[in-house]
Design an enzyme around this catalytic site. Sequence first.
Site, mmCIF file in Angstrom:
data_model
loop_
_atom_site.group_PDB
_atom_site.id
_atom_site.type_symbol
_atom_site.label_atom_id
_atom_site.label_comp_id
_atom_site.label_asym_id
_atom_site.label_seq_id
_atom_site.Cartn_x
_atom_site.Cartn_y
_atom_site.Cartn_z
ATOM 1 N N GLN A 101 0.828 -1.204 0.000
ATOM 2 C CA GLN A 101 0.000 0.000 0.000
ATOM 3 C C GLN A 101 0.868 1.262 0.000
ATOM 4 O O GLN A 101 1.772 1.412 0.824
ATOM 5 C CB GLN A 101 -0.912 0.000 1.230
ATOM 6 C CG GLN A 101 -2.030 1.014 1.114
ATOM 7 C CD GLN A 101 -2.973 0.976 2.295
ATOM 8 O OE1 GLN A 101 -2.550 1.038 3.446
ATOM 9 N NE2 GLN A 101 -4.265 0.889 2.024
ATOM 10 N N TYR A 167 -6.551 9.801 5.015
ATOM 11 C CA TYR A 167 -5.163 10.162 4.741
ATOM 12 C C TYR A 167 -5.186 11.058 3.501
ATOM 13 O O TYR A 167 -6.268 11.385 2.986
ATOM 14 C CB TYR A 167 -4.306 8.906 4.575
ATOM 15 C CG TYR A 167 -4.203 8.116 5.877
ATOM 16 C CD1 TYR A 167 -3.642 8.698 7.014
ATOM 17 C CD2 TYR A 167 -4.701 6.830 5.978
ATOM 18 C CE1 TYR A 167 -3.573 8.008 8.221
ATOM 19 C CE2 TYR A 167 -4.637 6.129 7.176
ATOM 20 C CZ TYR A 167 -4.069 6.721 8.290
ATOM 21 O OH TYR A 167 -4.016 6.040 9.472
ATOM 22 N N ARG A 215 -7.725 1.760 -2.317
ATOM 23 C CA ARG A 215 -8.583 1.553 -1.132
ATOM 24 C C ARG A 215 -9.369 2.833 -0.886
ATOM 25 O O ARG A 215 -8.787 3.921 -0.803
ATOM 26 C CB ARG A 215 -7.745 1.190 0.093
ATOM 27 C CG ARG A 215 -8.615 0.674 1.225
ATOM 28 C CD ARG A 215 -7.869 -0.217 2.171
ATOM 29 N NE ARG A 215 -8.806 -1.104 2.839
ATOM 30 C CZ ARG A 215 -8.764 -1.385 4.135
ATOM 31 N NH1 ARG A 215 -7.821 -0.892 4.894
ATOM 32 N NH2 ARG A 215 -9.657 -2.189 4.667
ATOM 33 N N GLY A 312 -8.314 -8.628 8.222
ATOM 34 C CA GLY A 312 -7.234 -7.881 8.869
ATOM 35 C C GLY A 312 -6.861 -8.537 10.177
ATOM 36 O O GLY A 312 -6.041 -9.461 10.238
ATOM 37 N N ARG A 313 -7.548 -8.103 11.238
ATOM 38 C CA ARG A 313 -7.193 -8.598 12.566
ATOM 39 C C ARG A 313 -7.396 -10.110 12.694
ATOM 40 O O ARG A 313 -6.717 -10.760 13.485
ATOM 41 C CB ARG A 313 -8.033 -7.845 13.611
ATOM 42 C CG ARG A 313 -7.655 -6.378 13.700
ATOM 43 C CD ARG A 313 -8.679 -5.578 14.466
ATOM 44 N NE ARG A 313 -9.940 -5.503 13.739
ATOM 45 C CZ ARG A 313 -11.064 -4.983 14.219
ATOM 46 N NH1 ARG A 313 -11.076 -4.500 15.434
ATOM 47 N NH2 ARG A 313 -12.155 -4.943 13.491
ATOM 48 N N CYS A 336 -10.529 -13.698 16.652
ATOM 49 C CA CYS A 336 -10.200 -12.312 16.997
ATOM 50 C C CYS A 336 -11.393 -11.756 17.776
ATOM 51 O O CYS A 336 -12.527 -11.842 17.321
ATOM 52 C CB CYS A 336 -9.973 -11.492 15.729
ATOM 53 S SG CYS A 336 -9.953 -9.714 16.066
ATOM 54 N N CYS A 339 -10.701 -6.612 20.132
ATOM 55 C CA CYS A 339 -10.394 -5.750 21.279
ATOM 56 C C CYS A 339 -9.526 -4.565 20.868
ATOM 57 O O CYS A 339 -9.380 -3.601 21.621
ATOM 58 C CB CYS A 339 -9.687 -6.560 22.358
ATOM 59 S SG CYS A 339 -8.055 -7.151 21.853
ATOM 60 N N CYS A 342 -4.037 -4.780 19.446
ATOM 61 C CA CYS A 342 -2.953 -4.786 18.461
ATOM 62 C C CYS A 342 -2.803 -3.404 17.829
ATOM 63 O O CYS A 342 -1.701 -2.851 17.740
ATOM 64 C CB CYS A 342 -3.220 -5.845 17.391
ATOM 65 S SG CYS A 342 -4.880 -5.736 16.676
ATOM 66 N N CYS A 354 -0.949 -9.412 20.328
ATOM 67 C CA CYS A 354 -2.350 -9.802 20.234
ATOM 68 C C CYS A 354 -2.846 -10.361 21.564
ATOM 69 O O CYS A 354 -2.088 -10.988 22.308
ATOM 70 C CB CYS A 354 -2.487 -10.850 19.130
ATOM 71 S SG CYS A 354 -4.155 -11.490 18.952
HETATM 72 S S1 SF4 Z 1 -5.299 -7.895 19.621
HETATM 73 FE FE1 SF4 Z 1 -7.505 -8.101 19.740
HETATM 74 S S2 SF4 Z 1 -8.233 -7.071 17.894
HETATM 75 FE FE2 SF4 Z 1 -6.080 -7.425 17.582
HETATM 76 S S3 SF4 Z 1 -6.056 -9.357 16.475
HETATM 77 FE FE3 SF4 Z 1 -5.787 -9.829 18.622
HETATM 78 S S4 SF4 Z 1 -7.841 -10.270 19.353
HETATM 79 FE FE4 SF4 Z 1 -8.057 -9.220 17.403
#
Ligand code: SF4
Length: 636
Positions: A101, A167, A215, A312-313, A336, A339, A342, A354
């Site tokens: 990107q 951005y 994007r 993503g997460r 995931c 939260c 990260c 994480c």
């Molecule tokens: S820190 Fe939380 S939001 Fe980030 S990937 Fe891990 S579980 Fe998901």
Amino acid sequence: MASLLFEPMTIGPVTLPNRLVMLPMGSGLPGEEGFANDETIAYYRRRAQGGIGMVTVEASLIGPGPSAIGPELRLHDDVFIPDLTRLVAAVKAEGSAIGIQLWHPGRQTNLSEPVAPSPVPLSPRTPVPRELTREDIHEIIEQYASAARRCRDAGFDFVEVHAAHCYLPCEFLSALVNQRTDEYGGELDNRARFLLEVVAAVRDACGEDYPVFCRITATEGVEGGIDIDEAVQVAKWLAEAGVACLSVSAGNWHTLHLSMPPMSVERGWLVPLAAQITAAVDVPVIVAGRLDDPEMAERVLAEGQADLIGLGRALIADADWARKVRDGRRAEITPCIACNACLDLISRGDQARCAVNPEVSRELVWELARSPTARRVMVVGGGPSGLEAARVARLRGHTVSIWDRDERLGGKLDVASRAPSKHEVLKFRDHEERMLDALGVEVHLGVEVTPGTIDAEDPDIVVVATGAGPLVPAIPGVDGPQVVDAQRLLLGQEAVAPGSRVVVIGGSATGCETAELLAAEGCAVTIIEMLPFVGRGIELVTRRQLIRHLRESGVTILTGCRVSAIEADRVVYERENETGDAVPCDRVALAIGWLPRGEDLATGLDGRPHIVVGDAARPADFVAAINAGADAGRTV
Ligand code: SF4
């Protein structure tokens, strides 16, 4: 029926093995100088090993100058090409396509002299950006083109122009930021000029056959900002300009809950907006928005709402997400919990870590080698650190048992999940239970472990993960019958009658979540916090959402106040340099903090080898707990 998720797809000269795309997210791993170092390469290689069809490397600075937020990849000089080439080779060797990107942060930076289309500051607390001149604009467009050429030379399959999240290109698109009166401002076609010139310059530099992705923001989610109608029009212009693929996101700095949805935002909320863009263009569309539910992702493709699923997460939490879905091992996916811990770390210039995956940012050194000596490991405490210690120790070949005084594993995961906005936390508890069961870890529940219990079991080593207990402050009246530990309310071990007036003392995560729960149950709630703000320790996006929700629920928030006495029907507090006041109430919930209780057990172990981990050693967040537990499992 064959899964659409795993159908190959061709975009220009690039063939993707499936429809799953790793979205660009900062990792915090590049070195200070902006090179793709070994840690960065290992991080992306690991995601490719997990079976993702296409990796989009994180937002990378096209221009020179100080880093914008934290350590970022840089593209402004040929000197970066060799390491980028290594990164590309590592990912392609695992069978994934790879792009990168191209990023100019505009005014969203911690630089003291940001730039923007117009001198509109990001917030009242940030510097007024310098308005870009035409010469500046042309220079920046040239930087995009040169950066893209370097990426092509490094072997990337595509480049993606980051025109979302407000951005620089998105700032030009947004009437809220772009107040220019020249050919780059005014009506949408003028506001889109910068982005379209960037795309044209990149295509010019890289050749017409080289895929350029873009994007975009489907909505900024604020009055007067980019909305879906404008986004559809911009998408059409981009497709006409030769963009090979559009990646749809949403939100700006003020609406981060749209670009980084916390668990309170509904999964797949962006899909209907992406569907409008998909219907309007004849190039493939990637959609994001917590599409880590495989059935939902499959449905999005089946209904033609998008062509590719952006993750993503989900891939931070489990690099093997794609492979597990493909192989029918969905129950093994580490979920995931949104939260945002990260992203919070990255935004503060740290490496990503994480709350559910201790391997993150340690890919280069992460190894769960079988222990040469199988030992009998007794884990006392079934909270996040204990669960993870047990799982990792068992994976290394030890015989492991886990013990908890409660009737169910989870510890603080259970407590945290009770707030209305935190329900997904339990998905991780359930996952860990499944994993321990599958691995054959012995589980003992409802047992108050004492040194005698441990002597009877006679393990080779004890992992003390007994967590932390509530901190009770020395406030007059704290021992009154109306005073209760907030945790007991969250767990439903004590109830407050609906309609009661409740004062919550302490406005960190537990206090705010208790207030949220009580307000939802019809109580009139006041939070009293010593600090000038509430939500300490909660990451920015979740905190904003939570505070918004508290205010909407009628919770009164008093900050900068020290409680001086708890009386039968009121809580008395003082503000610095002001006379005291009091809040009438029926009940008082204490959420002041935590005291580690690991030593309570450890001191009775009489020389037996042991490790004290997580909150039992030092109360902290889930990221710290999981990582400490995993480290214990790796060392026993
Ligand atoms: S820190 Fe939380 S939001 Fe980030 S990937 Fe891990 S579980 Fe998901």
